[in-house]
Structure formats: structure tokens, C-alpha cells
Scaffold this motif. Structure first.
Motif, PDB file in Angstrom:
ATOM      1  N   LEU A 190       0.688  -1.034  -0.117  1.00  0.00           N
ATOM      2  CA  LEU A 190      -0.144  -0.046  -0.056  1.00  0.00           C
ATOM      3  C   LEU A 190       0.906   1.272   0.015  1.00  0.00           C
ATOM      4  O   LEU A 190       1.678   1.348   0.703  1.00  0.00           O
ATOM      5  N   VAL A 191       0.730   1.990  -0.960  1.00  0.00           N
ATOM      6  CA  VAL A 191       1.437   3.282  -1.009  1.00  0.00           C
ATOM      7  C   VAL A 191       0.535   4.645  -0.728  1.00  0.00           C
ATOM      8  O   VAL A 191      -0.475   4.761  -1.424  1.00  0.00           O
ATOM      9  N   GLY A 192       0.962   5.323   0.521  1.00  0.00           N
ATOM     10  CA  GLY A 192       0.192   6.463   0.514  1.00  0.00           C
ATOM     11  C   GLY A 192      -1.113   6.133   1.341  1.00  0.00           C
ATOM     12  O   GLY A 192      -1.381   4.927   1.878  1.00  0.00           O
ATOM     13  N   THR A 193      -2.059   6.977   1.400  1.00  0.00           N
ATOM     14  CA  THR A 193      -3.327   6.721   2.238  1.00  0.00           C
ATOM     15  C   THR A 193      -4.667   7.200   1.059  1.00  0.00           C
ATOM     16  O   THR A 193      -5.413   7.933   1.531  1.00  0.00           O
ATOM     17  N   MET A 194      -4.319   7.071  -0.216  1.00  0.00           N
ATOM     18  CA  MET A 194      -5.152   7.509  -1.202  1.00  0.00           C
ATOM     19  C   MET A 194      -6.508   6.820  -1.250  1.00  0.00           C
ATOM     20  O   MET A 194      -6.491   5.709  -1.223  1.00  0.00           O
ATOM     21  N   GLY A 195      -7.512   7.695  -1.297  1.00  0.00           N
ATOM     22  CA  GLY A 195      -8.846   7.276  -1.414  1.00  0.00           C
ATOM     23  C   GLY A 195      -9.516   6.176  -0.799  1.00  0.00           C
ATOM     24  O   GLY A 195      -9.484   6.255   0.706  1.00  0.00           O
ATOM     25  N   ARG A 196     -10.095   5.269  -1.203  1.00  0.00           N
ATOM     26  CA  ARG A 196     -10.385   4.385  -0.482  1.00  0.00           C
ATOM     27  C   ARG A 196      -9.517   3.026  -0.410  1.00  0.00           C
ATOM     28  O   ARG A 196      -9.703   1.869   0.467  1.00  0.00           O
ATOM     29  N   SER A 197      -8.155   3.054  -0.522  1.00  0.00           N
ATOM     30  CA  SER A 197      -7.229   2.316  -0.588  1.00  0.00           C
ATOM     31  C   SER A 197      -7.034   1.319   0.710  1.00  0.00           C
ATOM     32  O   SER A 197      -6.923   0.380   0.856  1.00  0.00           O
ATOM     33  N   GLU A 198      -6.919   2.345   1.620  1.00  0.00           N
ATOM     34  CA  GLU A 198      -6.617   1.939   3.019  1.00  0.00           C
ATOM     35  C   GLU A 198      -7.698   1.096   3.589  1.00  0.00           C
ATOM     36  O   GLU A 198      -7.603  -0.137   4.042  1.00  0.00           O
ATOM     37  N   THR A 199      -9.154   1.362   3.293  1.00  0.00           N
ATOM     38  CA  THR A 199     -10.019   0.268   3.622  1.00  0.00           C
ATOM     39  C   THR A 199     -10.097  -1.073   3.019  1.00  0.00           C
ATOM     40  O   THR A 199     -10.490  -1.919   3.461  1.00  0.00           O
ATOM     41  N   TYR A 200      -9.696  -0.947   1.534  1.00  0.00           N
ATOM     42  CA  TYR A 200      -9.821  -1.972   0.623  1.00  0.00           C
ATOM     43  C   TYR A 200      -8.921  -3.165   1.217  1.00  0.00           C
ATOM     44  O   TYR A 200      -9.008  -4.027   1.509  1.00  0.00           O
ATOM     45  N   VAL A 201      -7.641  -2.397   1.678  1.00  0.00           N
ATOM     46  CA  VAL A 201      -6.663  -3.216   1.685  1.00  0.00           C
ATOM     47  C   VAL A 201      -6.803  -3.828   3.214  1.00  0.00           C
ATOM     48  O   VAL A 201      -6.355  -5.110   3.573  1.00  0.00           O
ATOM     49  N   ALA A 202      -7.382  -3.104   4.038  1.00  0.00           N
ATOM     50  CA  ALA A 202      -7.968  -3.569   5.394  1.00  0.00           C
ATOM     51  C   ALA A 202      -8.773  -4.808   5.371  1.00  0.00           C
ATOM     52  O   ALA A 202      -8.531  -5.743   5.930  1.00  0.00           O
ATOM     53  N   SER A 203      -9.622  -4.607   4.383  1.00  0.00           N
ATOM     54  CA  SER A 203     -10.714  -5.677   4.516  1.00  0.00           C
ATOM     55  C   SER A 203      -9.807  -7.011   3.759  1.00  0.00           C
ATOM     56  O   SER A 203     -10.381  -8.166   4.174  1.00  0.00           O
ATOM     57  N   LYS A 204      -9.076  -6.745   2.799  1.00  0.00           N
ATOM     58  CA  LYS A 204      -8.243  -8.113   2.175  1.00  0.00           C
ATOM     59  C   LYS A 204      -7.607  -8.589   3.434  1.00  0.00           C
ATOM     60  O   LYS A 204      -7.607 -10.034   3.650  1.00  0.00           O
ATOM     61  N   MET A 205      -6.885  -7.924   4.023  1.00  0.00           N
ATOM     62  CA  MET A 205      -6.070  -8.424   5.312  1.00  0.00           C
ATOM     63  C   MET A 205      -6.799  -9.258   6.297  1.00  0.00           C
ATOM     64  O   MET A 205      -6.571 -10.257   6.659  1.00  0.00           O
ATOM     65  N   LYS A 206      -8.153  -8.645   6.704  1.00  0.00           N
ATOM     66  CA  LYS A 206      -8.917  -9.329   7.708  1.00  0.00           C
ATOM     67  C   LYS A 206      -9.589 -10.753   7.166  1.00  0.00           C
ATOM     68  O   LYS A 206      -9.736 -11.378   7.775  1.00  0.00           O
ATOM     69  N   SER A 207      -9.762 -10.481   5.822  1.00  0.00           N
ATOM     70  CA  SER A 207     -10.379 -11.822   4.989  1.00  0.00           C
ATOM     71  C   SER A 207      -9.066 -12.836   5.079  1.00  0.00           C
ATOM     72  O   SER A 207      -9.788 -14.155   5.275  1.00  0.00           O
ATOM     73  N   CYS A 208      -7.970 -12.587   4.975  1.00  0.00           N
ATOM     74  CA  CYS A 208      -6.873 -13.633   5.171  1.00  0.00           C
ATOM     75  C   CYS A 208      -7.032 -14.115   6.535  1.00  0.00           C
ATOM     76  O   CYS A 208      -6.823 -15.541   6.785  1.00  0.00           O
ATOM     77  N   GLU A 209      -7.035 -13.294   7.449  1.00  0.00           N
ATOM     78  CA  GLU A 209      -7.001 -13.853   8.689  1.00  0.00           C
ATOM     79  C   GLU A 209      -8.263 -14.600   9.215  1.00  0.00           C
ATOM     80  O   GLU A 209      -7.946 -15.913   9.696  1.00  0.00           O
ATOM     81  N   GLU A 210      -9.389 -14.298   8.513  1.00  0.00           N
ATOM     82  CA  GLU A 210     -10.553 -15.165   8.597  1.00  0.00           C
ATOM     83  C   GLU A 210     -10.488 -16.390   8.192  1.00  0.00           C
ATOM     84  O   GLU A 210     -11.037 -17.284   8.753  1.00  0.00           O
ATOM     85  N   VAL A 211      -9.732 -16.715   7.189  1.00  0.00           N
ATOM     86  CA  VAL A 211      -9.641 -18.035   6.346  1.00  0.00           C
ATOM     87  C   VAL A 211      -8.457 -18.890   7.037  1.00  0.00           C
ATOM     88  O   VAL A 211      -8.166 -19.832   6.614  1.00  0.00           O
ATOM     89  N   GLY A 212      -7.618 -18.140   7.786  1.00  0.00           N
ATOM     90  CA  GLY A 212      -6.255 -18.834   8.256  1.00  0.00           C
ATOM     91  C   GLY A 212      -5.178 -18.583   7.483  1.00  0.00           C
ATOM     92  O   GLY A 212      -4.255 -19.148   7.533  1.00  0.00           O
ATOM     93  N   MET A 213      -5.193 -17.805   6.571  1.00  0.00           N
ATOM     94  CA  MET A 213      -4.204 -17.441   5.446  1.00  0.00           C
ATOM     95  C   MET A 213      -2.904 -16.511   6.100  1.00  0.00           C
ATOM     96  O   MET A 213      -3.471 -15.584   6.970  1.00  0.00           O
ATOM     97  N   THR A 214      -1.968 -16.396   5.869  1.00  0.00           N
ATOM     98  CA  THR A 214      -0.729 -15.715   6.553  1.00  0.00           C
ATOM     99  C   THR A 214      -1.138 -14.389   5.556  1.00  0.00           C
ATOM    100  O   THR A 214      -1.254 -14.637   4.307  1.00  0.00           O
ATOM    101  N   SER A 215      -0.753 -13.169   6.157  1.00  0.00           N
ATOM    102  CA  SER A 215      -0.817 -11.930   5.346  1.00  0.00           C
ATOM    103  C   SER A 215       0.231 -11.055   5.626  1.00  0.00           C
ATOM    104  O   SER A 215       0.403 -10.971   7.002  1.00  0.00           O
TER     105      SER A 215
END
Ligand code: NAP
Length: 293
Positions: A38-63
Motif C-alpha cells: 500500500l502506497v500512501g493513504t489515497m482514497g479508499r485504498s486503506e479500507t480496501y487493503v484492510a478488508s483484504k487483510m482481515k479476510s486472510c485472517e478469517e480463512v487462516g491465511m498468512t498476510s
């Protein structure tokens, strides 16, 4: 009218992925590992990346989330991408777009190794997809295919109209819907801002996929009775009735279009949730070497 319920489907898919990862763990195998830059904190990128990381955690993936300040140079970013390419523990890599103007997104995408390109943006993956070879398919179009197939929606011989020709949604969607497979075998029309008589074209669609980023653009008069309508749009619009002061709206005017359709995706709760699932599925495939062995 039946809702294509992205919430329900995404829960099912996450459970399936979690079960597979639990089995891998039990057997002492390699746990899939997704890296996001993630580069910077532009637009909704922060939220998108956070939900991707959270989903990894939910399924037991390393992120792993790698952050850079907006001032990072292109060379520094490319070096980090190369480092991830060379790390055998890291299976999938996504670089959240958009990037600052001084960095070429194309160059960054082309530097990601195709076998780790779980967003499916590398030209090799796009080319392989177009040829019908095994490839990482970009997450949103893949999520839509998954939705069509899990709801057993007939596609062969249908007229599919895609509105919007973006590299990440509209263009790959149009390629996928014409392939000689299921879901596919459609007669496809890809439309954009220069298309003439767009309303007429949309009205001739059996399957209408709207990905243009204009909230409520598709109105009832643009939709055929009994059509399947997939709404990819996801925009924030001011809404005083919400605590946050805004609501998420799709490209389709849901209230007036839904009664005319056989199937329709809601926003939120439709395509967006499927997109994240596709990313997880791609990371699992990358870890298993399913696409490039
Ligand atoms: P984009 O890069 O913003 O491009 C928009 C496309 O729509 C362009 O091809 C443009 O035509 C076309 N367009 C714009 N206005 C139009 C009009 N009045 N009539 C016909 N075509 C028009 O598109 P995107 O990145 O695919 O995003 C589209 C929407 O999908 C956004 O709301 C985005 O937030 C959402 N999205 C959602 C997900 C998800 O997971 N749910 C994922 C990705 C995107 P030209 O090429 O002629 O300019």
C-alpha cells in the motif's frame, strides 16, 4: 426477481477456503501467504487493503502488509516487488491501485511475477486469460463468474452487455463472457462513454453488467424484462440519514430496476464481497501452484 446474494456466497466460499487451509495446516503443508503493498493513504485504498487483510485472517491465511509513504520512488517500489517475487514463502502479491502519479502502475504490474500476480493484472495473465489458458483472472470478473455459476444462471447464446471498459473489470469481463465455456458462450457487446444509443444497447441485454462508476445510471427503461443485472459500481454518495453521512451506491437504480429483472445483485452485499473471495481463491491457487506449476 431473485437477489444474487454476495454476502451469503462469500460466507460459503470463505468457509470452503478456511476448511482447505485447516487441512493443509493439519497435514503440515505450506500456509498460503498474501502480501499487499500500500502506497500512501489515497482514497479508499486503506479500507480496501484492510478488508483484504482481515479476510486472510478469517480463512487462516498468512498476510503481510507493506506500507510505503507517498514519496516512495518507483525504483524503491520495484525493488520491493522483486524482493517479494524472490521470497518463496510469499505466494501472492497485490499492489493496491491507484499509485501516485510519479509511479507507473503498468511498470509495477509488469514487475510482479505472473505466478504471484493474484490480482490478474500482469499482461501474461491477461493474455493467457484471453487465450483460454490457465491464468490468474482479476478478482472482480472472477467473482462475477463464480456468482453466475453458483446460481446456475444460463449464459450460452445470451446477449451480454458490459458497460465500462476498464482494464480491471469491463474489458476482462467481456473477454470472459465470450469464452467457449461455462459461464460464457455469450454474444458480448462492450460499451463505454462513446457508445451511441447506449439505452437501446442495454435494453437488448439478457445479461447486463454495469461497471462505470456513475451511481444510479442504469434506469428501468434501459433494462429488458427478465434480464440478469450485475452491478459492479461502488461509489460513496452523500446521505444525511446515515451516521457516516454517506451511502454506498451502485451503477444501477436498484429500486426501479429490480422488479423487472430475473436476478440482480444488491449494492452493497453483491459483487464487492465476491471480489475479496476471488483474491483469497487466487492466493490459495498460487500457493498450490495450480496455475503455474
Ligand atoms: P473506470 O476505470 O472508472 O472506468 C469507467 C468506465 O465506464 C470507462 O470505460 C468509461 O468509458 C465508462 N463510462 C463512464 N461513463 C460512462 C457513460 N456515461 N456511459 C457509458 N460508459 C461510461 O472503471 P472501474 O475501475 O471498472 O470502476 C467502475 C465502478 O466499479 C466504480 O464505481 C468502482 O468503484 C467499481 N468497482 C467495484 C469493484 C467491486 O469489487 N465491487 C471493483 C472494481 C471497481 P471510457 O473508457 O470511454 O472513459
Amino acid at each position: 426477481m431473485q437477489l444474487l446474494d454476495g454476502k451469503l456466497l462469500s460466507q460459503q466460499i470463505k468457509q470452503e477456503i478456511a476448511a482447505e487451509i485447516a487441512l493443509i495446516r493439519q497435514q503440515g503443508g505450506k500456509i498460503p501467504h498474501l502480501v499487499a503493498i500500500l502506497v500512501g493513504t489515497m482514497g479508499r485504498s486503506e479500507t480496501y487493503v484492510a478488508s483484504k487483510m482481515k479476510s486472510c485472517e478469517e480463512v487462516g491465511m498468512t498476510s503481510t502488509l507493506i506500507r510505503f509513504d507517498e514519496s516512495v520512488t518507483e525504483a524503491e517500489l520495484l525493488a520491493k516487488v522483486q524482493e517479494v517475487n524472490d521470497n518463496p514463502d510469499m505466494d501472492g502479491l497485490i499492489v493496491q491501485l491507484p499509485l501516485p502519479a510519479h509511479i507507473s502502475a503498468d511498470k509495477v504490474m509488469e514487475t510482479i511475477h505472473p505466478a504471484k500476480d493474484v490480482d490478474g493484472f500482469h499482461p501474461t495473465n491477461i493474455g493467457r486469460m484471453a487465450k483460454g489458458l490457465p491464468a490468474f483472472i482479476s478478482a472482480t470478473p472472477q467473482g462475477i463468474l463464480e456468482m453466475l455459476s453458483r446460481y446456475n444462471i444460463e449464459t450460452a447464446g445470451k446477449h451480454c452487455v458490459v458497460v465500462g471498459r476498464s482494464q480491471i473489470v469491463g474489458l476482462p469481463m467481456s473477454i470472459l463472457m465470450q469464452r467457449n465455456t461455462y459461464p460464457g458462450n455469450c454474444t458480448v457487446t462492450l460499451t463505454h462513454s462513446r457508445t451511441q444509443n447506449l439505452a437501446d444497447v442495454c435494453r437488448s441485454a439478457d445479461i447486463l453488467i454495469a461497471a462505470l462508476g456513475r451511481p444510479g445510471f442504469i434506469t428501468a427503461d434501459m433494462v429488458k424484462e427478465g434480464a440478469v443485472v450485475i452491478d459492479v459500481g461502488l461509489e460513496k454518495v452523500p446521505d444525511a440519514s446515515k451516521k457516516s453521512g454517506f451511502a454506498l451506491k451502485g451503477d444501477v437504480n436498484f429500486e426501479e430496476v429490480a422488479p423487472k429483472t430475473d436476478y440482480i445483485t444488491p449494492v452493497p452485499g453483491g459483487v464487492g464481497l465476491m471480489t475479496i473471495c476471488s483474491l483469497m481463491q487466487n492466493t490459495l491457487k498460487a500457493a498450490k501452484g495450480e496455475i503455474y506449476s
